[in-house]
Design a protein around this motif. Structure first.
Motif: not given
Length: 161
Positions: A109-111, A116-127, A142-156
């Protein structure tokens, strides 16, 4: 000596003008009840249309009056940007455009401010890439790497617009 005479003459003229205007009366310009103008009913029965009985001034809102409404104070131009945000928002809610979409679990995600945010979340949909989304986040795993950007987990995550 001619200067002194002129000064006294000017002062005398001023006193005479103030007296005629009602400002220089010996008793302080007090108006008694019998000296006040009386209210006469006009065509609408609203009373004296030319003067306020207490002050002798035209009533506010009447045409031909000498009073003018006071102007509100003007707010000056800012001298510097605000020192704190003017719009409060939740720290864990992001909005921006997906620069890497798909069906997850990793998205980028780029705001609007270019972060830039590297976001991780399972079953969040197709975008699709380029979709504007709003994301509620949590601290990254900590164990997940989604690439460049500020790492965050997706709640919604939901599409905007």
């Amino acid at each position: 000596m001619p200067t002194t005479i002129r000064t006294r003459a000017s002062a005398a003229s001023l006193v005479a003008l103030l007296t005629l205007a009602g400002c220089g009366e010996p008793d302080g310009g007090t108006v008694t009840a019998d000296q006040r103008p009386t209210a006469t009913a006009g065509p609408t029965g609203a009373g004296d249309a030319t003067a306020d009985g207490a002050t002798g001034q035209p009533p506010v809102g009447r045409t031909g009056g000498t009073r003018s409404p006071t102007e509100p104070p003007l707010i000056g131009k800012p001298t510097a940007p605000p020192s704190h945000p003017t719009e409060l928002r939740k720290a864990n809610v992001l909005a921006g455009r997906l620069s890497r979409g798909g069906n997850g679990p990793c998205y980028t995600l780029v705001t609007d401010d270019g972060r830039e945010y590297a976001m991780y979340g399972t079953d969040k949909g197709t975008f699709a890439t380029g979709t504007w989304v709003r994301v509620t986040t949590a601290p990254a795993t900590a164990e997940v790497d989604c690439g460049p950007g500020i790492p965050v987990s997706i709640l919604k995550m939901s599409q905007v617009g």
